[in-house]
Each structure stands twice: as C-alpha cells, then as structure tokens.
Design a protein around this motif. Structure first.
Motif, mmCIF file in Angstrom:
data_model
loop_
_atom_site.group_PDB
_atom_site.id
_atom_site.type_symbol
_atom_site.label_atom_id
_atom_site.label_comp_id
_atom_site.label_asym_id
_atom_site.label_seq_id
_atom_site.Cartn_x
_atom_site.Cartn_y
_atom_site.Cartn_z
ATOM 1 N N UNK A 45 -11.898 -78.823 6.732
ATOM 2 C CA UNK A 45 -11.711 -78.662 8.178
ATOM 3 C C UNK A 45 -10.355 -78.033 8.486
ATOM 4 N N UNK A 46 -9.312 -78.540 7.833
ATOM 5 C CA UNK A 46 -7.962 -78.015 8.065
ATOM 6 C C UNK A 46 -7.861 -76.558 7.625
ATOM 7 N N UNK A 47 -8.420 -76.251 6.453
ATOM 8 C CA UNK A 47 -8.313 -74.896 5.903
ATOM 9 C C UNK A 47 -9.080 -73.889 6.747
ATOM 10 N N UNK A 48 -10.287 -74.267 7.169
ATOM 11 C CA UNK A 48 -11.053 -73.368 8.047
ATOM 12 C C UNK A 48 -10.279 -73.096 9.341
ATOM 13 N N UNK A 49 -9.632 -74.126 9.863
ATOM 14 C CA UNK A 49 -8.847 -73.957 11.090
ATOM 15 C C UNK A 49 -7.700 -72.977 10.858
ATOM 16 N N UNK A 50 -6.990 -73.120 9.720
ATOM 17 C CA UNK A 50 -5.857 -72.235 9.424
ATOM 18 C C UNK A 50 -6.329 -70.789 9.301
ATOM 19 N N UNK A 51 -7.400 -70.554 8.523
ATOM 20 C CA UNK A 51 -7.886 -69.191 8.330
ATOM 21 C C UNK A 51 -8.395 -68.594 9.639
ATOM 22 N N UNK A 52 -9.083 -69.401 10.441
ATOM 23 C CA UNK A 52 -9.605 -68.870 11.705
ATOM 24 C C UNK A 52 -8.479 -68.499 12.661
ATOM 25 N N UNK A 53 -7.394 -69.324 12.696
ATOM 26 C CA UNK A 53 -6.265 -69.000 13.585
ATOM 27 C C UNK A 53 -5.541 -67.737 13.105
ATOM 28 N N UNK A 54 -5.334 -67.618 11.791
ATOM 29 C CA UNK A 54 -4.672 -66.420 11.278
ATOM 30 C C UNK A 54 -5.527 -65.180 11.543
ATOM 31 N N UNK A 55 -6.836 -65.319 11.359
ATOM 32 C CA UNK A 55 -7.735 -64.193 11.619
ATOM 33 C C UNK A 55 -7.735 -63.811 13.086
ATOM 34 N N UNK A 56 -7.686 -64.818 13.976
ATOM 35 C CA UNK A 56 -7.637 -64.535 15.413
ATOM 36 C C UNK A 56 -6.349 -63.793 15.772
ATOM 37 N N UNK A 57 -5.230 -64.221 15.176
ATOM 38 C CA UNK A 57 -3.975 -63.505 15.426
ATOM 39 C C UNK A 57 -4.094 -62.045 15.025
ATOM 40 N N UNK A 58 -4.695 -61.822 13.857
ATOM 41 C CA UNK A 58 -4.856 -60.443 13.396
ATOM 42 C C UNK A 58 -5.791 -59.660 14.305
ATOM 43 N N UNK A 59 -6.857 -60.331 14.843
ATOM 44 C CA UNK A 59 -7.819 -59.633 15.692
ATOM 45 C C UNK A 59 -7.218 -59.226 17.029
ATOM 46 N N UNK A 60 -6.205 -59.982 17.508
ATOM 47 C CA UNK A 60 -5.552 -59.630 18.766
ATOM 48 C C UNK A 60 -4.532 -58.507 18.597
ATOM 49 N N UNK A 61 -4.193 -58.230 17.352
ATOM 50 C CA UNK A 61 -3.142 -57.244 17.102
ATOM 51 C C UNK A 61 -3.678 -55.824 17.254
ATOM 52 N N UNK A 107 0.682 -57.169 13.883
ATOM 53 C CA UNK A 107 1.122 -58.567 13.846
ATOM 54 C C UNK A 107 1.197 -59.134 12.431
ATOM 55 N N UNK A 108 0.906 -58.323 11.418
ATOM 56 C CA UNK A 108 0.947 -58.832 10.047
ATOM 57 C C UNK A 108 2.310 -59.401 9.656
ATOM 58 N N UNK A 109 3.436 -58.779 10.037
ATOM 59 C CA UNK A 109 4.725 -59.372 9.667
ATOM 60 C C UNK A 109 4.942 -60.767 10.249
ATOM 61 N N UNK A 110 4.250 -61.120 11.338
ATOM 62 C CA UNK A 110 4.331 -62.480 11.872
ATOM 63 C C UNK A 110 3.408 -63.423 11.116
ATOM 64 N N UNK A 111 2.273 -62.893 10.613
ATOM 65 C CA UNK A 111 1.325 -63.723 9.880
ATOM 66 C C UNK A 111 1.864 -64.094 8.507
ATOM 67 N N UNK A 112 2.605 -63.187 7.868
ATOM 68 C CA UNK A 112 3.109 -63.447 6.522
ATOM 69 C C UNK A 112 3.986 -64.698 6.438
ATOM 70 N N UNK A 113 5.005 -64.873 7.311
ATOM 71 C CA UNK A 113 5.812 -66.099 7.220
ATOM 72 C C UNK A 113 4.984 -67.365 7.468
#
Length: 655
Positions: A360-376, A326-332
C-alpha cells in the motif's frame, strides 16, 4: 585519473577479445602501460588470468564443445566458445554466469533477426555490438554449474511476493522496472550508473554512525555491502561503487593508489565493456561535473543549482529524447524515500503478513511520483536540436570559464545572450533546407509513412502490433521529436491490422484533422500532389487488391507507396507514364513475392527501394527472390529491420 584507467583497460580488453590476433600486441600494450610503475602487484593477476584463459581455451578446442555463459538475463544468455559468442533463449531453469553448457548433438545456428521499433531499444544491434555471431538452438545440458547464482536467488526472493507487487519489489531492491514507470525514467539512469546504490550506502552509513563505534561501524557497513552488493556483483555499477566505498575504509592511505588500480584491473576483467555502458557514461559525467564544474562555480550558489538542473536535463535529452522539467525535484524525493522502502522490502520478504502494508505504501509513493511527472511540462527533443544543445553546452562551459578567471567582460554578455538564443528560440532550420521530408518509420512488421510538406503532416498507415501500443510507444514520441503536435491527414491503405491497427489509440493521443480509411482520391498543394492510382477497388476479390496505391510528386521528385498491392495490380499500372523513372519505390507487401514483379521494376526503374519489415518475422519477409530482383536491377535497398527509420530529405535517402 581512475576514469582514464578504466577507459584504457576497457579498450585493451576489447582489442584482445574481439579484434583478432593482429591487435593482440596493441591491446596488451594498452593494458600494461598504465601499470608500468605498479607492475609487481599485478604480475600474479596477469599470470593467473593467462593460465585460466589457456585452460579454458584448450578445453573448448580439444574436448567436447562447451559453451560458457558470460552474460545472463531472465529471458536469455550469451555464451562463449573459444572467442566466439552466441545468443540462447533462456529456459525456465535459470542459467547463471559461469555455467558451462553442452549440446548432445550439433547445435543449430540461425542469424540474429529480431523485430525493432523506432525510438525503442534495438536488441539485435546490442548483441551485434558485443560481437554475438548467431543464435543457437539445442536441448542444452549443464556440464558444470557456477556456485554463485544471483539470478536464482533473485527469482526465489520475488516468488515470496504476490505477482501484483513483484514489479515494485524489483524496482526498489534492484531498480529493474524504473524505466517502465511513466515519467520516472531519470530514476532508471540514476540506478544503472550506481549513483542510487552510492546514495543508499551513505544514508545507511549516516544512520549507523552514531549508533556504533568506529570499528564496529566499519565492520557493519562492510557486512552490509557484501550482503547486498555482493549478491548483485554481476552489475558493473554496484561492483564499482562497492569497491570505491570499501577501499578507503580498509586500506592504509599510502597503499590506496595501487590497490585502487588493482581493483580497477579486476573490475575491467569482469566487465570488459564497462566504459561502453550507459551507466558508466553517466557516472563519468557525474564525476566530471562535481570535480571540475562545481569547484569553479562554488562562489555562485544560484548557478550551481542551475548547472545541476541543466545536467539532469541534458541526460534526459540524450538518453530519452525528451525533458520532463520536474524530474530534478523527483530525484531528491526518490533518494529520500528509497532507504526506508528498501529496508521495508527486505523486512516484508521474511514476514508475509507485513507485505500488504508495504504494498500500500509503495503503490502510494509510485503513484504520487508519477502524478508529479504527469503534471510536468515535457519537451521532446528533435534530432536537429542535438547540435544546438551541444553548442549551448560549449558556450555554457565558456561562460563558466569567464566567470572563474574574471576576463573579457564582453564575453559574459555575449555567451549568455547566445545561450538564451540556442535554448529558448525554436529554429526550424529543416524547413529552410528541405521543402519536404518522407519518414518511413520503423514499426516492425507493418507500415507507417509520414510526409511533412509546407506545414502539412500526412501519415500513411499506422502499423499495428498485438504485443504493444505502437501509437504511445513509437508514433507519438517520434512525432514529438520532429516537433509535430498534430496530423492534418491520416490515410489507411487497407484493412490489414499491420497497416491500421494503431489508429484507434493514435486518435486518443494526438489531434487528427481528417481520416481516410481505404477510400482516398487526392491531396495537393503548391507544386505537390498525393494521388491514389488504384482505380479498380470495386473489382477487388481479396483485401490486398483493395489496397491504395499512393503516388507522391513534388516538382520532379516522385515516390510510389504501394501498400500491399499484388502483382495483378502492378500489371494494371504498367505503361503508366508518370511511374517511369521513380525516385523511390516503397516495395509492396513488406517484400513478399506476391508483389514487385520483374516487369514492374523494369518499367518504374526506381533510384531507391524501401522495404518496411520486421526482423525475424514469421512470414520470411522480404522473400529472397524479391531481393534478388532488386539486386539484379542494381537498385539500392533500404530496410527498416536493418536501417531503422529511413528519412528521405527532398529526393535523397538518409538513414
């Protein structure tokens, strides 16, 4: 063409700086040849460079010895005196590139000995690659300071933030911690190549264009480049991207070619090893992809997207030995979110009350991107697979060529089928060639030995470190790269932490069949056996005498793994006939002089000796007298601190 000039300049600099006087003229030729048609504008640059270099050389030879800082990081610096480079640990007071250091007394020199781990960054090899000769110790004083101090500015900027949020600020502003964020390693590749800075520049450019007139827009973007890019000019990728962005906007078109070459000359003088850096390799691949591949396949949009996916996957496979699909989806998403987060970080730096909201916003962004990567799904690249990936890439280019030129219709079908065969089919070629393999895994100051034989996997010891999780950082990634999903047996030779400290973490991350802690008799299969030779564990008075001594045999190949067995245990094994003429002896107790006696070596007569040891360890392992005994017996020595992970294919050692 620019890439060719960068390569030639870098090669010339390398020869001039590091290969001695004999290579001087060849280096000078490589430097001058690309500029044979534009020599006039380069003359002042060469003359100035030569005069400054001679002044510094004379100063370093005839005056009090000074050491110029040529590379600075938060925890260390590399200094240069004349043409010799040294490593110095960075003190609390930051030194910067361009500072001159003096030592009131004669500095103490020590060899570069640093602990490395399998699959992790080898810092000692990195320093050796840049011709750093030794580490220096002294109470250093600053003779003169550089006016340009980006590290100090960066430290002061971060100090205005709470410690809990500093890693996020550093990741947003300088891409420093992206490689440590789970699943976001491709973002790190994006940052070190300069492509992240290139994207940020063009996003800001697009935002300002409708708001400002052309003249004001160009001036505003230039100020923006110098305010941010100028402060991080010590980063080669930022300097290169900033220069490529500004030259077309300020230099008349007829003069752009020689100005670009002049700029690349300055770039290569500032960063003589740029073409050897990972970021430049990624940048070069990116440029070649868009200039050569994309124009060929522009008629096939679906294949253009597919080729970009393969480009990202190939980078992951080469640099991280795994593919997160899923990295190519995370990059954009990252490139879309980066500009507002970047602007918010600078805004919050000056307005402390806004920092909590930004956090708060930044932690949310990093956690969502990390979750996407963890599901991949994650595919771990085995070392063997690299050959087939390279073959697949060649076939892919051949297929693109056949599409472009509309020739050989059969070639399209043949190459497509072959690509599918290479990338989809998992070929276990190693099991055909090698009936068994023994991996002496580099776990620093500790032991971990993996045996793979007849679909069975046996791990002897796990290593252990107080500073890192060896299971998640070293062992599990290594197993995945070997195509291993679980272990049949784990054997811990004795209770020392450097032998079994990673076991509890390993149990949580990978399926394990049976665990044998300190008590083990034997395992066997068709034409092989693994047996414990320490029959005196009940009589042990100290822990090392309780260590398992494991003897492995496959057909006529014999290996002895002694754990931390002492000389007293070795004496009990003397005249045991199966130990006569070993193929491999894993030296006991990391090369300590409490093991490996002369009598034991004379009886076992091993073809190879393997020492599992961490570089620069506080015990002084391996001890000099043990090395002298092995050399006197003409036994080839393989060490994990020098050779990394050591692999024995059947009865042959391979590093």
């Amino acid at each position: 063409m620019e890439l060719a000039y960068v390569f030639l300049w870098s090669l010339g600099q390398w020869l001039l700086y590091h290969e001695g006087v004999g290579w001087y003229f060849l280096g000078l030729l490589i430097l001058v040849y690309p500029l044979r048609r534009w020599w006039k504008p380069m003359v002042p640059l060469y003359v100035g460079w030569g005069v400054i270099g001679m002044v510094f050389l004379i100063q370093s030879v005839f005056k009090q010895p000074t050491y110029r800082v040529v590379q600075a990081q938060p925890h260390y610096v590399i200094v240069e005196r004349a043409t010799t480079r040294y490593y110095i640990s960075q003190p609390e007071t930051l030194w910067e590139v361009g500072d001159y250091l003096v030592c009131p007394t004669s500095p103490k020199k020590a060899p570069l000995r640093m602990t490395t781990y399998e699959g992790n960054f080898d810092f000692a090899s990195y320093l050796s690659f840049y011709h750093v000769q030794a580490e220096l110790y002294c109470d250093w004083q600053i003779a003169s300071s550089s006016w340009f101090r980006p590290l100090s500015w960066k430290t002061n900027t971060l100090s205005s933030w709470q410690p809990s949020i500093q890693p996020y600020v550093s990741a947003i502003l300088w891409d420093d911690n992206l490689s440590s964020q789970p699943g976001l390693d491709s973002l790190y590749l994006l940052s070190i190549s300069g492509l992240g800075w290139w994207t940020l520049l063009h996003v800001v450019d697009t935002f300002l264009k409708p708001l400002l007139r052309d003249k004001h827009h160009r001036l505003g973007m230039t100020v923006f480049v110098f305010l941010y890019g100028g402060l991080m000019i010590t980063e080669a990728s930022l300097f290169r991207v900033s220069m490529s962005y500004l030259i077309p906007r300020w230099v008349p078109k007829p003069a752009q070619p020689w100005v670009k070459r002049f700029g690349y000359g300055v770039y290569m003088m500032l960063f003589p090893f740029a073409f050897l850096h990972t970021g430049f390799f990624i940048y070069a691949c990116f440029v070649l992809y868009y200039r050569k591949i994309v124009p060929i396949i522009h008629r096939y949009p679906w294949f253009k997207n597919l080729s970009f996916l393969m480009f990202v996957y190939l980078l992951q496979a080469v640099f991280f030995q795994h593919i997160v699909f899923l990295q190519p989806l995370i990059l954009p998403l990252w490139l879309l979110l980066l500009p507002p987060l970047w602007i918010g970080a600078w805004f919050a730096t000056g307005w402390v009350s806004f920092q909590k909201g930004w956090e708060t916003i930044t932690r949310f962004v990093f956690s969502r991107l990390t979750e996407m990567a963890s599901f991949s799904p994650v595919y771990y690249v085995r070392s063997f697979d690299t050959l087939f990936q390279f073959l697949g890439l060649i076939l892919l280019l051949l297929w693109v060529w056949s599409l472009r030129h509309h020739v050989f219709p059969w070639l399209k079908v043949f190459t497509m089928v072959t690509i599918l065969f290479v990338f989809v089919t998992q070929i276990t070629w190693e099991t055909w060639v090698y009936p068994f393999r023994i991996h002496f895994i580099n776990v620093g100051q500790g032991d971990a030995t993996l045996i793979t034989i007849q679909q069975k996997t046996i791990l002897i010891d796990t290593g252990g470190s107080l500073y890192r999780d060896l299971a998640s950082d070293v062992l599990v990634p290594y197993f995945r790269r070997q195509g291993i999903q679980g272990l049949n047996h784990v054997i811990i030779t004795h209770d020392d932490f450097d032998h079994g400290g990673a076991l509890s973490s390993l149990q949580k991350q990978i399926p394990i069949g049976e665990i044998h802690r300190f008590e083990f008799s034997q395992l066997h299969g068709p034409s092989w056996q693994l047996k414990n030779l320490n029959l005196w564990q009940d009589e042990a008075k100290e822990d090392n005498e309780n260590s398992l001594i494991l003897w492995f045999q496959y057909a006529s190949c014999r290996v002895l793994i002694t754990g931390d067995a002492s000389v007293a245990l070795e004496e009990r094994l003397l005249f045991y006939s199966p130990l006569r003429g070993l193929d491999v002896l894993r030296i006991g107790h990391h090369g300590s002089n409490t093991s490996t006696s002369d009598a034991f070596l004379k009886w076992t007569q091993p073809r190879y000796a393997v020492i599992s040891v961490g570089g620069g360890n506080r015990y002084g392992h391996p001890h000099t007298d043990v090395i002298d005994r092995l050399n006197a017996a003409n036994i080839p020595i393989f060490r994990t601190d020098f050779h990394g992970t050591i692999v024995m294919n059947s009865c042959t050692i391979k590093t």
